[in-house]
Design a protein around this motif. Structure first.
Motif, short mmCIF file in Angstrom:
data_model
loop_
_atom_site.label_atom_id
_atom_site.label_comp_id
_atom_site.label_asym_id
_atom_site.label_seq_id
_atom_site.Cartn_x
_atom_site.Cartn_y
_atom_site.Cartn_z
N GLN A 144 6.24 -5.10 -2.59
CA GLN A 144 6.62 -4.47 -1.26
C GLN A 144 6.85 -5.18 -0.23
O GLN A 144 7.94 -4.72 0.34
CB GLN A 144 5.39 -3.62 -1.03
CG GLN A 144 5.38 -3.14 0.35
CD GLN A 144 5.14 -1.79 0.77
OE1 GLN A 144 4.32 -1.20 0.07
NE2 GLN A 144 5.92 -1.04 1.29
N HIS A 191 -5.69 3.81 0.05
CA HIS A 191 -4.42 3.13 0.94
C HIS A 191 -5.10 2.34 2.01
O HIS A 191 -4.83 1.23 2.17
CB HIS A 191 -3.66 4.34 1.52
CG HIS A 191 -2.85 3.82 2.59
ND1 HIS A 191 -2.98 3.92 4.00
CD2 HIS A 191 -1.61 3.20 2.44
CE1 HIS A 191 -2.08 3.41 4.68
NE2 HIS A 191 -1.34 2.89 3.73
N ARG A 247 -3.94 -1.45 3.10
CA ARG A 247 -3.15 -1.48 4.34
C ARG A 247 -3.97 -2.63 5.14
O ARG A 247 -3.41 -3.50 5.90
CB ARG A 247 -3.16 -0.27 5.12
CG ARG A 247 -2.54 -0.21 6.25
CD ARG A 247 -1.74 0.84 6.90
NE ARG A 247 -1.30 0.56 8.14
CZ ARG A 247 -0.06 0.76 8.58
NH1 ARG A 247 0.95 0.98 7.52
NH2 ARG A 247 0.17 0.60 9.69
N PRO A 304 0.73 -1.32 0.12
CA PRO A 304 -0.09 -0.06 -0.01
C PRO A 304 0.90 1.20 -0.04
O PRO A 304 0.30 2.36 -0.02
CB PRO A 304 -0.67 0.09 1.26
CG PRO A 304 0.36 -0.65 2.12
CD PRO A 304 0.86 -1.62 1.46
N LEU A 305 2.12 1.26 -0.05
CA LEU A 305 2.99 2.28 0.27
C LEU A 305 2.73 3.51 -0.67
O LEU A 305 2.99 4.75 -0.48
CB LEU A 305 4.37 1.91 0.39
CG LEU A 305 5.56 3.21 0.77
CD1 LEU A 305 4.91 3.54 2.21
CD2 LEU A 305 6.80 2.87 1.24
N THR A 325 15.95 -2.99 5.09
CA THR A 325 15.94 -2.22 6.22
C THR A 325 16.36 -3.10 7.43
O THR A 325 17.27 -2.68 8.52
CB THR A 325 14.45 -2.25 6.66
OG1 THR A 325 13.48 -3.32 6.33
CG2 THR A 325 13.77 -0.94 5.50
N THR A 326 15.80 -4.52 7.62
CA THR A 326 16.50 -5.13 8.62
C THR A 326 17.80 -5.59 8.64
O THR A 326 18.42 -5.54 9.63
CB THR A 326 15.55 -6.52 8.82
OG1 THR A 326 14.16 -6.03 8.64
CG2 THR A 326 15.63 -7.36 9.86
N ARG A 337 8.06 12.42 -0.28
CA ARG A 337 6.75 12.76 -0.60
C ARG A 337 6.45 13.85 -1.47
O ARG A 337 7.49 14.63 -1.79
CB ARG A 337 6.10 13.43 0.81
CG ARG A 337 6.13 12.05 1.68
CD ARG A 337 5.21 11.10 1.52
NE ARG A 337 4.63 10.24 2.76
CZ ARG A 337 5.31 9.15 3.01
NH1 ARG A 337 5.99 8.67 2.05
NH2 ARG A 337 5.00 8.44 4.08
N GLY A 380 11.13 -5.61 3.74
CA GLY A 380 11.63 -5.93 4.86
C GLY A 380 12.97 -6.57 5.11
O GLY A 380 13.62 -7.15 5.84
N HIS A 427 1.33 5.31 6.94
CA HIS A 427 2.02 4.26 6.28
C HIS A 427 2.88 3.74 7.32
O HIS A 427 4.07 2.96 6.96
CB HIS A 427 3.02 5.07 5.08
CG HIS A 427 1.90 5.49 4.14
ND1 HIS A 427 1.45 4.72 3.18
CD2 HIS A 427 1.63 6.71 3.81
CE1 HIS A 427 0.91 5.16 2.22
NE2 HIS A 427 1.03 6.37 2.51
N THR A 437 11.85 5.97 13.29
CA THR A 437 12.50 4.69 12.20
C THR A 437 11.47 3.96 11.56
O THR A 437 11.93 3.72 10.39
CB THR A 437 13.57 4.03 13.13
OG1 THR A 437 14.35 4.92 13.86
CG2 THR A 437 14.29 2.60 12.58
N PHE A 438 10.56 3.70 12.15
CA PHE A 438 9.47 3.01 11.19
C PHE A 438 8.48 3.67 10.64
O PHE A 438 7.19 3.49 10.15
CB PHE A 438 8.61 1.75 12.16
CG PHE A 438 9.68 0.78 12.59
CD1 PHE A 438 9.91 -0.13 11.62
CD2 PHE A 438 10.37 0.80 13.81
CE1 PHE A 438 10.65 -1.33 12.31
CE2 PHE A 438 10.95 -0.19 14.08
CZ PHE A 438 11.45 -1.23 13.40
N GLY A 439 8.75 5.20 10.46
CA GLY A 439 7.93 6.06 10.05
C GLY A 439 6.87 6.63 10.78
O GLY A 439 6.97 6.26 12.25
N ILE A 476 12.52 9.10 3.11
CA ILE A 476 11.49 8.62 2.36
C ILE A 476 10.99 9.97 1.63
O ILE A 476 11.04 11.04 2.18
CB ILE A 476 10.32 8.20 2.97
CG1 ILE A 476 9.72 8.93 4.37
CG2 ILE A 476 10.44 6.58 3.23
CD1 ILE A 476 8.90 8.36 5.08
N CYS A 509 5.36 1.45 9.60
CA CYS A 509 5.52 0.26 9.00
C CYS A 509 4.72 -0.95 9.91
O CYS A 509 4.62 -0.99 10.87
CB CYS A 509 6.99 -0.17 9.46
SG CYS A 509 7.44 -1.84 8.92
N PRO A 510 3.97 -1.64 8.89
CA PRO A 510 3.16 -2.59 9.83
C PRO A 510 4.03 -3.97 10.10
O PRO A 510 3.56 -4.80 10.72
CB PRO A 510 2.44 -3.27 8.61
CG PRO A 510 2.83 -2.65 7.33
CD PRO A 510 3.83 -1.47 7.63
#
Ligand code: HEM
Length: 411
Positions: free
Chosen positions: A248, A113, A117, A105-106, A256-257, A303, A253, A359, A353-355, A301, A361-362
């Protein structure tokens, strides 16, 4: 290896309304990495030096199609909290490259969205992450088994780059024999030209599309089969939508990790006292990972303004891009005292860090659990480690920064 000349190919003239002291020649694909000739050796500190240089809160670079860079937490927050005004449709700059990515969904804005999501969030529940813990621990230990007797390793190649993608392979139940090929694709997933981005996405798509067809016919207990049960807007999800969602998840994942594991372990290799502190209380590592992730944030990121507006007193035109280095949110003294210190006694750690916002991060719980278990396993079994003598560490800039090699020794 692709060159980063894309930034200069997409150079624009600086608009007259940009204050002279806001102009900076910054290519975010290389900034904070050693491909940048001005690099000082630390990804996060490179951004902090810019935040502290006395310049304005919004900078403008003529590179990568020309865009703003937001330096302060409150302004980064304002952008992320207004997705109708600042769209995430363009996921990379220059926009000719960003338009190629159609991640779901990003890359979607409200209200679209939310429809997608809501299909992703249930895939990464606390229960699911808890059930994955034993697999993450077992895999971490297998990777450690392969290097422990040797007394040295390249932590990135032999651990950080393998763990997240292997866990993802388990989640989506990719065929065992294809996993090495997918790992190579994930490495390459950092394209800086429209052509290479399209090529990379096609390669991943060519691989995933047949799996989607197979799971439609014969669903299993895996993430792709679960996604295919989704009903965005009350009708069955199409194969194309499922593909963009899988792309996505596949890309989102991994770097980032792996990058976070690289930065944290680089920090520990340089700071034996920090290793000792974590080793002495392995049961507290999970709680401490949040502070480490605040300090070693790595994602930036873009926009795009959907209409004319002002941000921090600066006029932004419709269609102009703003780039948000999330590390600068975490380094803003307005939110965190002594932000460069790793301080496990902080009470609240509302980092970005996860936004932030719709959006956010799930995959946060999964990512943090992977990192905590990996650190715990490593520190429990590997004795005090340090960088190999004369090691040349390669650091990557870009929208997901990272450590490209990390030669460690414990001989
Ligand atoms: C250390 C690990 C991770 C970090 C630092 C991270 C960071 C982020 C950030 C900053 C965003 C927001 C991007 C934006 O607003 O433009 C995001 C979104 C997202 N992440 Fe992560 N991520 C991590 C791990 C994961 C994992 C393991 C997964 C799943 C496999 C994942 C899946 C996603 C998805 C699907 C989104 C899009 C959400 C939306 O648009 O609503 N991430 N991540």
């Amino acid at each position: 290896m692709e060159s980063y000349s894309a930034a200069t190919r997409y150079r624009v003239n600086v608009p007259d309304r940009v204050p002279a002291n806001a102009v900076i020649e910054l290519d975010y694909h290389t900034f904070g990495g050693d491909a940048d000739p001005d690099f000082q050796g630390d990804h996060q500190l490179a951004w902090k030096a810019l935040q502290d240089d006395g310049g304005p809160d919004l900078r403008f670079t003529p590179l990568n199609g020309g865009h703003w860079i937001v330096m302060r937490a409150d302004l980064i927050g304002q952008v992320l909290d207004q997705p109708e005004l600042f769209s995430s449709r363009i996921l990379a700059l220059p926009k000719e490259v960003g338009e190629v990515y159609r991640f779901i969904p990003l890359s979607l804005d409200p209200p679209e969205h939310g429809r997608y999501r809501s299909l992703v969030v249930p895939l990464f529940t606390a229960k699911m992450v808890h059930e994955k813990e034993a697999d993450i621990r077992a895999l971490s230990n297998t990777l450690i088994d392969a290097v422990i007797e040797r007394g040295h390793c390249d932590y990135v190649a032999e651990f950080a780059n393998i763990l997240p993608i292997s866990i993802f392979h388990q989640l989506v139940a990719f065929p065992e024999e294809e996993r090495e090929r997918l790992r190579r694709m994930a490495y390459a997933a950092n394209a800086v030209s429209a052509q290479s981005a399209a090529g990379m996405l096609k390669a991943i798509g060519d691989f995933i599309a047949p799996l989607i067809a197979a799971r439609r016919k014969d669903p299993g207990p895996d993430v792709i089969s679960a996604l295919l049960q989704g009903q965005p807007g009350g009708r069955p999800i199409t194969d194309e939508e499922a593909l963009h969602m899988c792309q996505q998840l596949f890309i989102g994942g991994f770097h980032t990790t792996a990058g976070t594991l690289g930065f944290l372990t680089l920090h520990l290799a340089k700071n034996p006292d920090s290793q000792k502190e974590l080793r002495e209380a392995p049961d507290r590592i999970k709680g401490r990972v949040n502070e480490l992730m605040r300090r070693f944030s790595l994602v930036g990121i873009p926009r795009t303004a959907t209409r004319p507006c002002t941000l921090g007193g600066q006029q932004i035109r419709e269609g102009e891009a703003v780039y948000l280095p999330l590390v600068l949110y975490n380094f803003d003294e307005a939110i965190f005292e002594r932000p460069l210190d790793v301080d496990f006694s902080r009470k609240a750690i509302p980092h970005a860090t996860f936004g932030r916002g719709i959006h956010k991060c799930p995959g946060q719980a999964l990512g943090m659990t992977e990192i905590a278990i990996a650190l715990e396993a490593w520190l429990t079994r590997i004795p005090e480690f340090r960088l190999e003598d004369n090691a040349r560490i390669r650091i990557k800039g870009g929208s997901v920064g990272g450590v490209e090699n990390l030669p460690l020794t414990w001989r």
